[in-house]
Design an enzyme around this catalytic site. Structure first.
Site, PDB file in Angstrom:
ATOM      1  N   TRP A  16      37.983  40.489  49.097  1.00  0.00           N
ATOM      2  CA  TRP A  16      38.720  39.869  47.978  1.00  0.00           C
ATOM      3  C   TRP A  16      39.978  39.135  48.430  1.00  0.00           C
ATOM      4  CZ3 TRP A  16      38.196  44.421  43.878  1.00  0.00           C
ATOM      5  CH2 TRP A  16      36.863  44.467  43.446  1.00  0.00           C
ATOM      6  N   LYS A  17      40.270  39.193  49.720  1.00  0.00           N
ATOM      7  CA  LYS A  17      41.430  38.476  50.280  1.00  0.00           C
ATOM      8  C   LYS A  17      42.665  38.709  49.409  1.00  0.00           C
ATOM      9  CE  LYS A  17      38.288  35.162  52.360  1.00  0.00           C
ATOM     10  NZ  LYS A  17      38.175  33.951  53.123  1.00  0.00           N
ATOM     11  N   HIS A 101      39.691  39.246  60.861  1.00  0.00           N
ATOM     12  CA  HIS A 101      39.255  38.070  60.101  1.00  0.00           C
ATOM     13  C   HIS A 101      39.955  36.833  60.660  1.00  0.00           C
ATOM     14  CE1 HIS A 101      38.750  35.180  56.872  1.00  0.00           C
ATOM     15  NE2 HIS A 101      37.728  35.904  56.470  1.00  0.00           N
ATOM     16  N   GLU A 173      31.290  35.102  61.230  1.00  0.00           N
ATOM     17  CA  GLU A 173      31.892  34.231  60.238  1.00  0.00           C
ATOM     18  C   GLU A 173      32.360  32.945  60.914  1.00  0.00           C
ATOM     19  OE1 GLU A 173      32.978  36.591  56.575  1.00  0.00           O
ATOM     20  OE2 GLU A 173      34.811  36.417  57.747  1.00  0.00           O
ATOM     21  N   GLY A 179      35.139  29.204  53.114  1.00  0.00           N
ATOM     22  CA  GLY A 179      35.865  28.469  52.073  1.00  0.00           C
ATOM     23  C   GLY A 179      35.321  27.075  51.817  1.00  0.00           C
ATOM     24  N   SER A 220      31.034  31.137  52.880  1.00  0.00           N
ATOM     25  CA  SER A 220      30.465  30.392  51.747  1.00  0.00           C
ATOM     26  C   SER A 220      29.082  30.898  51.320  1.00  0.00           C
ATOM     27  CB  SER A 220      30.448  28.893  52.055  1.00  0.00           C
ATOM     28  OG  SER A 220      31.764  28.449  52.339  1.00  0.00           O
ATOM     29  N   GLY A 241      33.234  36.151  50.149  1.00  0.00           N
ATOM     30  CA  GLY A 241      34.593  35.992  49.626  1.00  0.00           C
ATOM     31  C   GLY A 241      34.551  35.600  48.163  1.00  0.00           C
TER      32      GLY A 241
HETATM   33  P1  PGA Z   1      34.085  32.684  51.434  1.00  0.00           P
HETATM   34  O1  PGA Z   1      34.891  33.678  52.397  1.00  0.00           O
HETATM   35  O2  PGA Z   1      32.837  33.419  50.984  1.00  0.00           O
HETATM   36  O3  PGA Z   1      35.027  32.439  50.275  1.00  0.00           O
HETATM   37  O4  PGA Z   1      33.772  31.468  52.213  1.00  0.00           O
HETATM   38  C1  PGA Z   1      34.179  34.358  53.375  1.00  0.00           C
HETATM   39  C2  PGA Z   1      35.095  35.143  54.278  1.00  0.00           C
HETATM   40  O5  PGA Z   1      36.145  34.654  54.682  1.00  0.00           O
HETATM   41  O6  PGA Z   1      34.738  36.282  54.616  1.00  0.00           O
END
Ligand code: PGA
Length: 264
Positions: A16-17, A101, A173, A179, A220, A241
């Site tokens: 969820w950042k 990350h 990743e 993103g 993404s 994310g």
């Molecule tokens: P995202 O993020 O799904 O929004 O691209 C993925 C992540 O950073 O783990």
């Protein structure tokens, strides 16, 4: 390399950042807790921000979805102002911690050395590390993807034995795919996962074919592309994310992951 049938649950992780306030994270956790489609055929976890970890963990205490932290300090305890210790995470009853990350590597100075220390500290304290690795766009263009991954993995696993390495969730990743509108593409991701699996296999004499290692894809992932990704033989799960912040896409991705054994 052919995959064997290996008793490993498919994985759905949600990072969820810093997207949600504490009250929003609690609201989302409450909705997830009430979801009728979740089941324990999936290894699943959400990673909220530190200040709301305890509350989300309580909300999800009877849910199949586990809770983890997005980071922790590389030291056990002491004079480290502003950091959060492994002891606090363990006391809260968490099971997972995300380590390395790309946002933490590029914006907050996580290094190969500190990541290796965090991985070992997490494992010593029985937390499952979700170890993020991946190349940036320049490395991809220069065809240095494998080189970067090998460096990320070898350094993170320095001093980590086979039994401990099997606990880790390796999250591939690619930084250029985080993103964005599109993922890295299922075939591309599968090929990289195969490379990672072969590398892990080669690092540990005890490994037969690398099948026992857990490797998930992040960058993404959406309700629209999760199925294509989960069809791939070397992709054991997804790490999501933005698309994990909305209950509809959360549930859709969960369902796809839970049915993924039939897709392979
Ligand atoms: P995202 O993020 O799904 O929004 O691209 C993925 C992540 O950073 O783990």
């Amino acid at each position: 390399m052919e995959r064997n049938d290996f008793m490993k649950k498919p994985i759905f992780g949600a990072g969820w950042k810093m997207y949600l306030s504490d009250s929003e994270a609690c609201q989302l956790a409450t909705i997830i807790n009430k979801s009728t489609i979740l089941n324990d055929s999936v290894e699943s976890y959400v990673l909220p921000t530190f200040t709301v970890l305890d509350r989300v963990n309580n909300i999800l205490s009877d849910c199949v979805v586990n809770v983890g932290a997005q980071n922790m300090c590389y030291e056990h305890s002491g004079a480290f102002t502003g950091e959060v210790s492994v002891r606090s995470l363990v006391e809260m009853g968490l099971k997972y911690v995300e380590i390395g990350h790309s946002e933490r590597r590029s914006l907050f100075n996580d290094t190969h050395v500190s990541i290796n220390r965090k991985v070992k500290l997490a494992l010593e304290n029985k937390l499952i590390p979700i170890l993020c690795i991946g190349e940036d766009l320049n490395d991809k263009i220069a065809m240095r993807t494998n080189e970067v991954l090998e460096m990320d993995i070898r350094t993170a696993l320095f001093g980590v034995d086979y039994e401990a390495a099997k606990e880790i969730i390796f999250a591939y990743e690619p930084i250029w795919a985080i993103g964005q509108q599109e993922s890295a593409g299922a075939e591309y991701a599968n090929n990289v996962h195969m490379f990672i699996r072969q590398l892990l296999n080669s690092l540990y004499d005890e490994s037969q074919n690398g099948d026992e290692f857990k490797i998930v894809y992040g960058g993404s992932v959406t309700a629209g592309n999760a199925e294509q990704l989960m069809k791939q033989p070397h992709i054991d799960g997804v790490f999501v994310g933005r698309s994990s912040l909305d209950i509809e896409s959360y549930e859709t991705i969960f369902r796809i992951v839970s049915e993924s054994q039939d897709l392979k």
